[in-house]
Each structure stands twice: as structure tokens, then as C-alpha cells.
Design a protein around this motif. Structure first.
Motif, PDB file in Angstrom:
ATOM      1  N   ILE A   1      39.247 -28.296 107.429  1.00 12.98           N
ATOM      2  CA  ILE A   1      38.711 -27.961 106.100  1.00 12.98           C
ATOM      3  C   ILE A   1      39.386 -28.845 105.047  1.00 12.98           C
ATOM      4  O   ILE A   1      40.433 -29.430 105.294  1.00 12.98           O
TER       5      ILE A   1
ATOM      6  N   LEU B   1      38.491 -26.337  99.318  1.00 12.62           N
ATOM      7  CA  LEU B   1      38.140 -25.031  99.871  1.00 12.62           C
ATOM      8  C   LEU B   1      39.325 -24.056  99.737  1.00 12.62           C
ATOM      9  O   LEU B   1      39.169 -22.894  99.342  1.00 12.62           O
ATOM     10  N   VAL B   2      40.497 -24.570 100.040  1.00 12.60           N
ATOM     11  CA  VAL B   2      41.698 -23.720 100.003  1.00 12.60           C
ATOM     12  C   VAL B   2      42.030 -23.330  98.562  1.00 12.60           C
ATOM     13  O   VAL B   2      42.342 -22.166  98.269  1.00 12.60           O
TER      14      VAL B   2
ATOM     15  N   GLU C   1      39.517 -20.688  97.343  1.00 14.90           N
ATOM     16  CA  GLU C   1      39.762 -19.375  97.963  1.00 14.90           C
ATOM     17  C   GLU C   1      41.004 -18.719  97.359  1.00 14.90           C
ATOM     18  O   GLU C   1      41.020 -17.508  97.105  1.00 14.90           O
TER      19      GLU C   1
ATOM     20  N   TRP D   1      47.327 -23.443  98.631  1.00  8.85           N
ATOM     21  CA  TRP D   1      47.119 -22.006  98.730  1.00  8.85           C
ATOM     22  C   TRP D   1      47.912 -21.245  97.679  1.00  8.85           C
ATOM     23  O   TRP D   1      47.392 -20.360  97.003  1.00  8.85           O
TER      24      TRP D   1
ATOM     25  N   TYR E   1      41.597 -31.759 106.348  1.00  7.31           N
ATOM     26  CA  TYR E   1      42.814 -31.681 107.153  1.00  7.31           C
ATOM     27  C   TYR E   1      42.612 -30.657 108.270  1.00  7.31           C
ATOM     28  O   TYR E   1      41.835 -29.711 108.118  1.00  7.31           O
ATOM     29  N   SER E   2      43.339 -30.844 109.336  1.00  7.58           N
ATOM     30  CA  SER E   2      43.386 -29.795 110.365  1.00  7.58           C
ATOM     31  C   SER E   2      44.419 -28.776 109.896  1.00  7.58           C
ATOM     32  O   SER E   2      45.596 -28.889 110.174  1.00  7.58           O
TER      33      SER E   2
ATOM     34  N   ILE F   1      45.161 -22.215 109.297  1.00  5.12           N
ATOM     35  CA  ILE F   1      44.748 -21.277 108.241  1.00  5.12           C
ATOM     36  C   ILE F   1      45.492 -19.946 108.308  1.00  5.12           C
ATOM     37  O   ILE F   1      45.353 -19.116 107.413  1.00  5.12           O
TER      38      ILE F   1
ATOM     39  N   PHE G   1      47.463 -19.169 105.301  1.00  2.07           N
ATOM     40  CA  PHE G   1      46.784 -18.857 104.046  1.00  2.07           C
ATOM     41  C   PHE G   1      46.533 -17.358 103.916  1.00  2.07           C
ATOM     42  O   PHE G   1      45.395 -16.882 103.997  1.00  2.07           O
TER      43      PHE G   1
END
Lengths: 374, 422
Positions: free
Chosen positions: A11, A15-16, A19, A148, A178-179, A182, A185
């Protein structure tokens, strides 16, 4: 074929960040699209409880301020050309003491520059963006965990201190996938919002011992609320240059300075025997991390300060730097803006910089600067 | 608390200024409609009219010159409550500098009333002409009179979609007109014509407001009265997280690389370069590797080059740049043009290039492969990465086949046929 469950997803950081802000309690995203902030706009439209597309960046900030006056926590994302349009309105929100988070995704300037190239060229602008030289908080993202944690902290700071907060990032950070593990998070709680609950007459800008006025939204049925961008007293009435008006304006600056200690975030990776400190922030911290790892692998002691609270400059950065013979600022701009902010245009000989323009700083450039006299 | 909307103090305007009448008639109109002061938010900005907010007992918000409409739009959308009334006071200067906001407010039909104080000039700064100064009207800085007439702001608001638009003469008691405007849902606009006694009167001795309006063809009338749906900021999203455990990729394969490997894939827009790189990155994760991936393409995304930089590593990846990749894969002429500088910087590694392209002279080996001949332009990127994996063995090519096969794309592509070695 053995299958091992993992917590890794491919992702991007936009996105992080999105969220994080939503889980922290941001109410809405208002945006006008601009490269390289478009992913944030796109995810904002999917994830925020409310999303509005504005017809321009001035309107964006005005709408945000209007929503904030009613007690909502708004977020937007832009890049320099859009940010420049927002400038007067950010001053307004600052003067009105209304909370919001503005994500500034840096790209190569000047002017429209190159939209698809990253940069770290706007820190000097932020340092002087509030007329009068007043302080506005600027937070920077430097790694996956920051994506995050820092946005949520920025929202909490904005809410608690009643101020716009700038979340500072760049194209290479928000548009790279990036891999990510998660599982890291988690743990964000909605921000705490304290409103005025007393029955005695309310004054919109009467500050507490932390110099922060209690918040009430416009439209509430209990107390009259006045928000104003012009010089005003603690009741929110226009004041010209009266003592009450000037004192109130100065209080807004002092409010930020006095409370910043609670919002000072940095990462210090020290080696006792090191005589050199690398200072980095944002995307360049990734290069600096790499450089530090290679230097240490080669037997060279080195320390590294990652600044996450950029502005106002936390005093602790000076304390940290003072313990080193050499300090090297790594930043992706031509003139060394953060170095100049901390040490002036004519910085001491032991304060130097590794600068990039139009490209990411390569770790080898940092290593060369560290080893240049050896 | 008193139900009066004005504090009762003397209003701060010049003797004879129409702003006084607007403030007093606003109070009268709001009282007649039964509003309570704390149900009303008065939004103003810079201009003589804006200094009135301290004399109102409502909530007040005083913003930037020309931005009061946009600020109030956010307030009314944030309140989203028909039991609250948002009233905007602005001048002809503010209305024109903020024209985008007026058009936008009408377009969205935000639930509020704009009261435009049109005295034909900028009163606060010395009487300069505004965009609404009528033809021939004189101001201190325009003693010859305006050579172009002002435009019709009511026509504009009507064309943009405001529910109710009216122009009134700011003479006598016009509170009824204000009451009508205040009682409308959606955006209502009331333009009040008035005279600035300090600059308008002095520059145009003996002028009569009605005469100025008539000579300029400024009509006093209702321009729009309709019931288009007012803006309603409904929540659109269900609130689901943007990523969750089901997005995680299982580790099925393994890799024996012991250091980072950098790959650049360069081709043409619309030929699946970004998608192929994305699948490659996912495949690397299923092989237990750390990955970064970033795309490069012109802002006109449908034409020209499309490139992707990938880094796979058994260790965490910090620096995500790859100025000199270990392998450069060039799929098309666009890709070659884009990657030529990168290719010339390479002192190690190799370049895999489509065999239809000229082989540039480079310091590293350049290997021509028939990517496009075998797979066609649409699938050349997928095939190239398959060939690269088969050649480099950085992780099993089977991983790439699996992630594509399990995607929607896998239903459209015959992978057995595509992923064949010559």
C-alpha cells in the motif's frame, strides 16, 4: 508449498495517512486536486465521513474554517501552488483559532515547477507564513510508523491548541507503495475535544492557564460566539491596536510556543563516540538512515536526529546539536532551508548541508559529506 | 437574553450611510420571522459594512475581504440545520473579489442569505470604483466617471442557480424584502442599492439614488424565485477502513537474494506498465521480500512514457531512489526515450530491451528480447517481468504467475500461453 500468513500489504503512504486521520476523528476532507496530493484527495473521498470537492484552494480553506467554526475537524491536502492560494486563509484560521490539518505534499518549484518531482523546498515558506512571524505548528512524516502516528498527533494538536497544523510531506513519500506491515497500524483513539461547559458568560478568546481559549461552536443555543480574523480582544470584538487587542494577538503566538513541548516529536539515534550528527526530516530521513547504516557498517561512528516536529524549532534540537563537533543537515532543497532557519544565513563552519534539487538525496552524497575531511 | 438583534448602541456608520438602514432592517426582518439571536450566524468581511458585527447579538464571524460567502458556505454546511439562519453581509467590493464564491454558493444552493451592500464604490479605502460602479458614476479616484457600466450581479447569481434573487432600493423600510429573502431555503441573494455619503455623494453632487439606477438600467425587481433543493452535505461513506488484514499477502515462495535489487521498467502509457509493476511488487511480497514501487509518467497519463521503479530486498528498505538500477527493462520507444539518461548512468547490471528497438551503446550489456513480438503491446510488460524473473531468479517466476492468476486480470489473460519461454 508452505503458506505463511503475513501482515504485509502493498500500500502507499497516502492510504495510511488518510486512515490515521479518520481513525483519529477528523470529520471531513475538503479538497481541490493537485499533483502530487491526488492520492490523498482520492482516498479522502472514499474514507472520510464527509467529503467536499471545492472549486479552488481559497474556497477549500474558507469552507474548512466555516466547518471548524461549527465544531468539525477538517482536513485538506495540497502542494505549493495550492498552498500559496491558501496562505491568507490559513492566517485567518490561525487568528480565529480554529483547528484543522493541512497536508502539504511538496513538489519541485519554483512556481508550478515540476508537478511529478518531489522536493523539500517549502519549509522556509512555512517558517514565515504567519504575518508577524508568529509560530504555526509543522509536523513532518519520516517513515512508515510516522505515516500512521504523526497525522493523528497533528489532529490532536490542532484540536487541543485550537490552531491549524501543517502536516509536511513530499511526493516521494505519499506516492510510493511499500510492503507495509499493517499490524503496526493500530491503537489510534479519537481525539479528545473539550468544549466550554460553564454557565457564566462565554468569551470566545478568554484563555486558560495554557493560553488556550475554550471552544464553543457558532450556532450553539447557550452563548454568543464571535470569531474574527482582525485584531480582537478576548470577546472577539475588533480592537485596532488597543492593548487588549495586541495582547490577544501575541497570546496566540505564545500559546503555540508555550505548549509545543507537549508536541515535540523526534527520533535520536546516538552513538556515544560519534562526533558528527546528521539532521534530517521527511523523505530525506530515508536516505540518511541508509547512510548511517552504511557508515556504521564501515566502522564510522555517527549520530542521527530525525526531526518530526519541524516548526517552531524545538529548543531540544539545539541542545542535541551542541554536543557534536559537526552537524550535517540533509534536505531536498537548493539552499538548505532548515539549516538556515536554525543557524541563519551565515551558519558556523561546523554546520554544513547536503542538499538536493530535482532528485532525492542519495545516501552516498551524505556519506561523502561525513567523510570529506578524512 | 434579550431577543433584540442589535445591542442598541449607536451604529458606527457615517451619517446618511445606507449600511445603517440595512442593519436596522435586518433586525426588524429577523424579529418578524421569529428568529432568536443565537439561532443566527452573521458572517461579514472587510469593508465598512463589516464593522457592524460587534453591534449584533447573534453569533458573528468576521473574515477576509471577499471571502465571507465561502466562509459562510462552510458554516451553513457544517451546521446543516434548518433551524439556524446564516446571514452574510458583504459589499460590492467583497462580492466582486469573491465572485467565484458567489457563483459557487448559488451553484451549490447553500442554505443562507447574502445581503450585498452595493454603494457603487469601495468606501473603506477612499472611494475607488468597483466592478458594480454604474456607467458615468463618479468616484474620488474616477472624477471623469466610469467608462464601463457595472455588470448585473443579480443576473449572475440567477444564472448560477440561486433560489431567490432580488434587488431593492435601500430607501425607506425594506425590511419586508429582507424578510422574504431570509425565509427562503437554499441560497437567497438580496442586493441593496445605497449611497456612500462620504464619497458617492461628494463625487456626484445632487445625485439621486433612483435616478442613478434608472439611468444605468439597474432594475429593482425579483430575479429568481424557485425551490431548487438546498445543499445538503450528506455523509457518503460507509466508514470501512482503507486497508485490512484481508489485503495482506501470504508468504508462499522464497528468495535467496541477500541484498537489494533495483529494477526499472520503462514503456508506453496504456500498455500495462504500472499494473505489471504492481503485480511484480505483490509477487515479491509473497516471496517474503520487502518492496517499494513508484511510478513515473507525464501528467497526461494516457500518452507518452510510463515507467516504474521497483526495489526488492531481504532487508528493510530506507532509501527508495534507484538512480542506477541493477536491471533496466525497456519495452518501447517511449520507454527508451525516458530511460536513456538512466541507461547511460549505469555502470553495472544489464539492460533488457525489446528487440524492435535500436540497441544503444552502453557501458553495461544490452540484451534484446522479443517482448512485444511474443506478447503484443498490451502484455509486453507482464511478459518482460516474467522473462526477467526467469533470467535473474531473484524470486520464483511462479509467484508472478500466481498473483496475476488470482486477480481479475488473470481471468482475461491466458497466462500459460503468455508466460512461455522461447
Amino acid at each position: 508449498m508452505e503458506i505463511v500468513k503475513s501482515s504485509t500489504a502493498l500500500i502507499d503512504s497516502s492510504l495510511v495517512i488518510t486512515e490515521s486521520l479518520v481513525q483519529a476523528g477528523a470529520d471531513l476532507f475538503i479538497g481541490y486536486p493537485i499533483t502530487p496530493a491526488n492520492l490523498l484527495y482520492s482516498y479522502g473521498s472514499r474514507r472520510f465521513p464527509l467529503f467536499l470537492s471545492a472549486p479552488d484552494e481559497i474556497t477549500t480553506l474558507q469552507w474548512m474554517t466555516g466547518f471548524a467554526a461549527t465544531g468539525k475537524l477538517p482536513v485538506t491536502a495540497t502542494s505549493f501552488p495550492g498552498y500559496a492560494l491558501m496562505l491568507e486563509s490559513i492566517n485567518m484560521a490561525y487568528m480565529m483559532e480554529l483547528p484543522m490539518v493541512i497536508i502539504l505534499v511538496q513538489r519541485l518549484g519554483p512556481a508550478t515547477g515540476t508537478a511529478t518531482c518531489g522536493a523539500q523546498g517549502d519549509i522556509a515558506l512555512l517558517n514565515g507564513m504567519i504575518s508577524g512571524g508568529f509560530a504555526i505548528p509543522v509536523m513532518s512524516i519520516s517513515d512508515s510508523q510516522d505515516c500512521w502516528e504523526v497525522p493523528a498527533k497533528a489532529l490532536q494538536m490542532a484540536t487541543t491548541l485550537r490552531t491549524p497544523v501543517i502536516l509536511f510531506t513530499s511526493k516521494e513519500e505519499v506516492m510510493t507503495s511499500y510492503s507495509y506491515d499493517i499490524s503496526q497500524f493500530t491503537g489510534i483513539s479519537p481525539v479528545v475535544r473539550n468544549g466550554y461547559s460553564e454557565n457564566k458568560p462565554y468569551k470566545s478568546y478568554q484563555a486558560d492557564e495554557n493560553l488556550i481559549p475554550a471552544f464553543l461552536p457558532v450556532g450553539n443555543p447557550r452563548h454568543q460566539v464571535r470569531f474574527t480574523a482582525s485584531t480582537h480582544d478576548e470577546e472577539g470584538n475588533l480592537q485596532g491596536t488597543s492593548k487588549a487587542g495586541l495582547e490577544n494577538s501575541i497570546r496566540i503566538h505564545r500559546k503555540i510556543m508555550q505548549n509545543m513541548a507537549s508536541y515535540t516529536y523526534y527520533e535520536l539515534d546516538e552513538q556515544k563516540e560519534a562526533d558528527t550528527l546528521i539532521v534530517s526530516f521527511g523523505i530525506t530521513s530515508r536516505s540518511a538512515h541508509e547512510a548511517v547504516a552504511r557508515l556504521r557498517k564501515g566502522g564510522r561512528a555517527i549520530s542521527h536526529l530525525v526531526a518530526k516536529t519541524l516548526l517552531p524549532v524545538p529548543p531540544v534540537y539545539y541542545e542535541i546539536a551542541s554536543a557534536y563537533k559537526r552537524v550535517i543537515f540533509c534536505e531536498e532543497n537548493y539552499t538548505g532551508q532548515y539549516r538556515q532557519i536554525m543557524y541563519g544565513y551565515s551558519s558556523p563552519d561546523n554546520i554544513t548541508g547536503v542538499n538536493g534539487f530535482g532528485k532525492m538525496i542519495d545516501p552516498s552524497e551524505i556519506i561523502r559529506e561525513v567523510l570529506k575531511d578524512e | 437574553m434579550s431577543n433584540r438583534f442589535l445591542t442598541g448602541e449607536e451604529l458606527p456608520f457615517c451619517k446618511g450611510c445606507g449600511h445603517t438602514g440595512i442593519a436596522e432592517h435586518t433586525e426588524k426582518a429577523l424579529l418578524s420571522l421569529g428568529w432568536s439571536p443565537l439561532d443566527v450566524v452573521l458572517v461579514s468581511d472587510i469593508g465598512c459594512h463589516g464593522i457592524v458585527d460587534r453591534f449584533f447579538t447573534t453569533h458573528t464571524v468576521h473574515g477576509l475581504h471577499g471571502r465571507s460567502i465561502a466562509l459562510a458556505s462552510g458554516i451553513t454546511a457544517g451546521l446543516n440545520d434548518p433551524s439556524k439562519k446564516v446571514v452574510v453581509f458583504l459589499g460590492d467590493g467583497g462580492a466582486t473579489i469573491g465572485m467565484q464564491h458567489l457563483i459557487d454558493a448559488a451553484h451549490n444552493n447553500f442554505n443562507m442569505t447574502l445581503v450585498i451592500h452595493n454603494n457603487f464604490l469601495y468606501g473603506m479605502t477612499g472611494g475607488q470604483p468597483s466592478e458594480l460602479t454604474p456607467l458615468g458614476f463618479k468616484t474620488p479616484t474616477l472624477p471623469m466617471g466610469a467608462s464601463t457600466g457595472g455588470y448585473d450581479i443579480c443576473e449572475l447569481a440567477t444564472a448560477a442557480g440561486a433560489n431567490y434573487v432580488v434587488r431593492v432600493m435601500g430607501i425607506g423600510d425594506f425590511s419586508e424584502a429582507l424578510s422574504v429573502a431570509f425565509s427562503k431555503s437554499g441560497l437567497s441573494v438580496i442586493e441593496v442599492l445605497e449611497v456612500c455619503p462620504s464619497y458617492g455623494m461628494k463625487a456626484n453632487p445632487g445625485m439621486k439614488l433612483r435616478q442613478v439606477a434608472e439611468e444605468a438600467g439597474i432594475e429593482v425587481k425579483v430575479y429568481a424565485d424557485r425551490e431548487r433543493k438546498a445543499f445538503n452535505p450528506l455523509s457518503l461513506n460507509s466508514g470501512g477502513p482503507l486497508f485490512e488484514p484481508s489485503d495482506c499477502l501470504p508468504v508462499i515462495f522464497s528468495s535467496e537474494i541477500d541484498k537489494p535489487v533495483q529494477i526499472m521498467l520503462a514503456g508506453s502509457a496504456g500498455e500495462g506498465v504500472q499494473a505489471a509493476a504492481d503485480f511484480f511488487a505483490q509477487a515479491a511480497v509473497t516471496a517474503g521480500l520487502n518492496v517499494t514501487k513508484k511510478g513515473s509518467y507525464p501528467v497526461t497519463v494516457g500518452v507518452g512514457y510510463s515507467a516504474s521503479e521497483l526495489i526488492v530486498s531481504p532487508q528493510p528498505i530506507f532509501y527508495t531512489g534507484s538512480p542506477s538500477p541493477d536491471t533496466l527493462i525497456i519495452l518501447s520507444g517511449d520507454g527508451l526515450s525516458f530511460a536513456r539518461n538512466t541507461a547511460s548512468r549505469m555502470t553495472k547490471g544489464e539492460i533488457l530491451i525489446d528487440d524492435s528497438l535500436p540497441c544503444p551503446e552502453m557501458a553495461v550489456p544490452v540484451i534484446p528480447i522479443g517482448f512485444r513480438t511474443h506478447a503484443g503491446p498490451r502484455n509486453a510488460a507482464f511478459y518482460a517481468l516474467f522473462r526477467y524473473l526467469d533470467h535473474s531468479r531473484i524470486f520464483p517466476a511462479e509467484a508472478l504467475k500466481k498473483v496475476i492468476g488470482e486477480s481479475k486480470l488473470g481471468e482475461k489473460i491466458n497466462l500459460e500461453k503468455l508466460f512461455q519461454l522461447p
